[in-house]
Scaffold this motif. Sequence first.
Motif, PDB file in Angstrom:
ATOM      1  N   PRO A 252     -52.517  63.644 -36.105  1.00  0.00           N
ATOM      2  CA  PRO A 252     -52.274  63.393 -34.675  1.00  0.00           C
ATOM      3  C   PRO A 252     -53.315  62.451 -34.090  1.00  0.00           C
ATOM      4  CG  PRO A 252     -53.275  65.545 -34.988  1.00  0.00           C
ATOM      5  CD  PRO A 252     -52.972  65.027 -36.366  1.00  0.00           C
ATOM      6  N   ALA A 253     -52.914  61.756 -33.044  1.00  0.00           N
ATOM      7  CA  ALA A 253     -53.835  60.862 -32.342  1.00  0.00           C
ATOM      8  C   ALA A 253     -54.857  61.674 -31.559  1.00  0.00           C
ATOM      9  CB  ALA A 253     -53.055  59.955 -31.388  1.00  0.00           C
ATOM     10  N   LEU A 254     -56.016  61.078 -31.357  1.00  0.00           N
ATOM     11  CA  LEU A 254     -56.958  61.639 -30.397  1.00  0.00           C
ATOM     12  C   LEU A 254     -56.311  61.572 -29.023  1.00  0.00           C
ATOM     13  CD1 LEU A 254     -60.240  59.942 -31.598  1.00  0.00           C
ATOM     14  CD2 LEU A 254     -59.949  62.400 -31.351  1.00  0.00           C
ATOM     15  N   VAL A 255     -56.274  62.681 -28.328  1.00  0.00           N
ATOM     16  CA  VAL A 255     -55.566  62.752 -27.051  1.00  0.00           C
ATOM     17  C   VAL A 255     -56.522  62.429 -25.917  1.00  0.00           C
ATOM     18  CG1 VAL A 255     -54.243  64.228 -25.505  1.00  0.00           C
ATOM     19  CG2 VAL A 255     -54.012  64.491 -27.981  1.00  0.00           C
ATOM     20  N   TYR A 256     -56.176  61.422 -25.121  1.00  0.00           N
ATOM     21  CA  TYR A 256     -57.024  61.082 -23.974  1.00  0.00           C
ATOM     22  C   TYR A 256     -56.982  62.200 -22.946  1.00  0.00           C
ATOM     23  CZ  TYR A 256     -58.616  59.194 -19.572  1.00  0.00           C
ATOM     24  OH  TYR A 256     -59.279  59.030 -18.377  1.00  0.00           O
ATOM     25  N   GLU A 257     -58.143  62.539 -22.409  1.00  0.00           N
ATOM     26  CA  GLU A 257     -58.252  63.500 -21.326  1.00  0.00           C
ATOM     27  C   GLU A 257     -59.202  62.944 -20.277  1.00  0.00           C
ATOM     28  OE1 GLU A 257     -57.525  67.700 -23.718  1.00  0.00           O
ATOM     29  OE2 GLU A 257     -59.586  67.058 -23.333  1.00  0.00           O
ATOM     30  N   PRO A 258     -58.881  63.094 -18.984  1.00  0.00           N
ATOM     31  CA  PRO A 258     -59.770  62.572 -17.934  1.00  0.00           C
ATOM     32  C   PRO A 258     -61.159  63.184 -18.033  1.00  0.00           C
ATOM     33  CG  PRO A 258     -57.652  63.277 -17.013  1.00  0.00           C
ATOM     34  CD  PRO A 258     -57.686  63.759 -18.427  1.00  0.00           C
ATOM     35  N   TYR A 259     -62.150  62.372 -17.694  1.00  0.00           N
ATOM     36  CA  TYR A 259     -63.548  62.821 -17.645  1.00  0.00           C
ATOM     37  C   TYR A 259     -64.058  63.321 -18.998  1.00  0.00           C
ATOM     38  CZ  TYR A 259     -63.073  62.518 -12.568  1.00  0.00           C
ATOM     39  OH  TYR A 259     -62.852  62.062 -11.287  1.00  0.00           O
ATOM     40  N   VAL A 260     -63.644  62.673 -20.071  1.00  0.00           N
ATOM     41  CA  VAL A 260     -64.226  62.982 -21.375  1.00  0.00           C
ATOM     42  C   VAL A 260     -65.387  62.009 -21.585  1.00  0.00           C
ATOM     43  CG1 VAL A 260     -62.715  61.436 -22.692  1.00  0.00           C
ATOM     44  CG2 VAL A 260     -63.720  63.415 -23.808  1.00  0.00           C
ATOM     45  N   ASP A 261     -66.491  62.467 -22.186  1.00  0.00           N
ATOM     46  CA  ASP A 261     -67.679  61.616 -22.301  1.00  0.00           C
ATOM     47  C   ASP A 261     -67.409  60.409 -23.196  1.00  0.00           C
ATOM     48  OD1 ASP A 261     -67.427  63.265 -24.479  1.00  0.00           O
ATOM     49  OD2 ASP A 261     -69.514  63.865 -24.576  1.00  0.00           O
ATOM     50  N   ASN A 262     -67.000  60.636 -24.418  1.00  0.00           N
ATOM     51  CA  ASN A 262     -66.626  59.576 -25.352  1.00  0.00           C
ATOM     52  C   ASN A 262     -65.638  60.201 -26.316  1.00  0.00           C
ATOM     53  OD1 ASN A 262     -66.322  57.605 -27.282  1.00  0.00           O
ATOM     54  ND2 ASN A 262     -68.466  57.517 -27.872  1.00  0.00           N
ATOM     55  N   LEU A 263     -64.395  59.794 -26.235  1.00  0.00           N
ATOM     56  CA  LEU A 263     -63.346  60.439 -27.013  1.00  0.00           C
ATOM     57  C   LEU A 263     -63.661  60.436 -28.502  1.00  0.00           C
ATOM     58  CD1 LEU A 263     -60.678  61.867 -26.652  1.00  0.00           C
ATOM     59  CD2 LEU A 263     -59.503  59.670 -26.793  1.00  0.00           C
ATOM     60  N   ARG A 264     -64.354  59.406 -28.957  1.00  0.00           N
ATOM     61  CA  ARG A 264     -64.648  59.312 -30.391  1.00  0.00           C
ATOM     62  C   ARG A 264     -65.698  60.328 -30.839  1.00  0.00           C
ATOM     63  NH1 ARG A 264     -62.009  55.244 -32.867  1.00  0.00           N
ATOM     64  NH2 ARG A 264     -61.184  53.562 -31.571  1.00  0.00           N
TER      65      ARG A 264
END
Length: 671
Positions: A252-264
């Motif tokens: 699955p893709a990394l899911v974008y979420e608001p106010y995440v520091d750095n998705l990676r």
Amino acid sequence: MKNITLILIALFSFNSFSQDYRFGKVSKDELLEKRNSQDTSAHATILYHNQEIYYQYSQNDGFTQVNTMYRRIKIYDKEGYNWATHQIRLYDQSASSGEDLKSLRGYTYHLENGKVKKTKLKSESIFEEKESDNWELLKFTLPNINDGVVIEYEYAIHSPYIALEDVVLQELIPIKQLDFEVRIPEFFNFNKTVNPKSTYYPEVLESEYDRVENTYARNRVTTSRGTQSSTTEGSEWRFKERKTEVHETNIPALVYEPYVDNLRNYQTRISWEYAFFRGPDGEIKTYSTTWDKVVETIYRNDNFGGQLNKTSYFDDDLDAVLAGVDDPMEKAARVFNFVKSKVKWNKFVSIYSNDGVKSAYKTGSGNVSEINLMLTAMLRYAGLTANPVLVSTRSHGIPILPTRSGFNYVISAIEVQDGLILLDATNPYTTANILPEHVINWQGRIVREHGSSAWIPLNSNTSSKETVSLNIKINDDLSIDGKVRDHLTNHLAFDFREQYNNINNELHIQKLEEDKGEIEISNLEISGGKELSKPIMYSYDYHLENAIEEIGDKLYMSPMIFMEPKENPFKQEARLYPIDIIYPRSEKYVVNMMLPDGYIVESLPKNTKIQYNNNEGEFTYLARENGKMLQFTINLDMNKTLILPENYPEFKRFFELMIEKETEKIVLKKV
């Protein structure tokens, strides 16, 4: 007979639907695919990812690392076009024997009259740029990108270094099939860790087998510190090789979420730490390290610790700057402002000096390290207890294992009785303990004289405040005239200066008018833009149309009019990653509304107080009626900057109740 027929059908079905992932074998079905059936929201999909890392041997060079990469990507629409651009980081520690990119090729495939056509990646679409002192970026963009195309590319990185970079097993788009393999000779021993913050865990397979190399002289084994020879001679050299494999489908893709520091930071990846070398003769050399050892090594480097001892290039100038000043904090302020005015950041990020602090001082331009090591040296010269702080920026992520590449940025810290004052002189708008957001990444490592070190928090405990006064006068035609006064402190003032200090009033007004309905703003006035020790204060007049709904003899409107929130950023039912608000903040709105002639109040929103997790978040709403005037006081205080996923349902409910209140209508009735 029936069973044989079923088996034949099954084999036929498997062969019919199995995909050929050899380079150049892009199928018509792949080009016709409109959406990823597993993730219909994806704008692109990695159809196949293959990575192989191994160590090749030669009599002259010993072992060198080869890292091969092959990818095939389906692009569905314009929002997926960015996946046609890829970048490769190449490390060059000595500027004489760095990593080399070889065998790069790529194609874009599309359908033309029902036939598969391809366009080749050309040299003019390949660019090189210097990312930092030791890292070079090579970027390329596949040609002829349109909706529905398939791209593929492959290359190999040849490296003289034994150490392994992180192996990435998850991306921002889904991966249909992934095959990864690393083969490591028994002499090189690594500790490996799957990112503990990831939410997708692959199956990691381990095995061991014999390897044979033909030799004609003494065996040479390359370590991270050079090449060593063994005493074994002969035409065949046998040793063990360890293999680590990952074979996964439908990642699955990394899911974008608001106010995440750095998705990676939450990406599935394997990190490798070079633990020790065991030579053919049984000799062991340990390379496994601790953060103390990492920092000690960095400190001993002349391009880091060596730069802190240089003072002759600035002493006369700084003596003049500090003349007549006895107060330590005034000295710190003068030194800080002097460095910011004297040397501008050249946008290079590194923990090491490139041309040296003396050269940066002379030319007026330097990288992050040169500017903030210079700042530290000057603060020490002024009699303050100052030390550099190693940081990993937000885009660089949070390192899992102790490694010199875990840090990429340097700031300065003054030790005082009450704690630390953190400074970054690369930005003209920073002040004491007000760092750029890209630096505020959990914790940094302070490096004291002689190389001792300790972790320190980078997050601010000081609240950044915004106080807004909003005046509302309703006209006979139900348009609104009024005035806004805004007061910003600390990080909010810093953000304002970064966004608006270098634009004129006309463009500033255009930005203020964005997403505020039918509004016209005039008479914009700003103070404190250049005076960093003061808050930002700005005001403007406005005229607003169509903010009031008239039904019969009643008027309906929100007291916050164009300032009310448009939507709740926290809509998902569950949260995978923490919410990072970066710094504590306080927002206060005071709304003064004059009732139009001929109307009275039929209903006002009720006074409310909502709390999140005791005092970690608090929202209050107060409404008062005083003759022809209505006053609303709306406060939000966020004291907690990190909300963990397990606390998300409560935080989401807190925000929902707050936004419901902020968008609640008042009702005015015609007399």
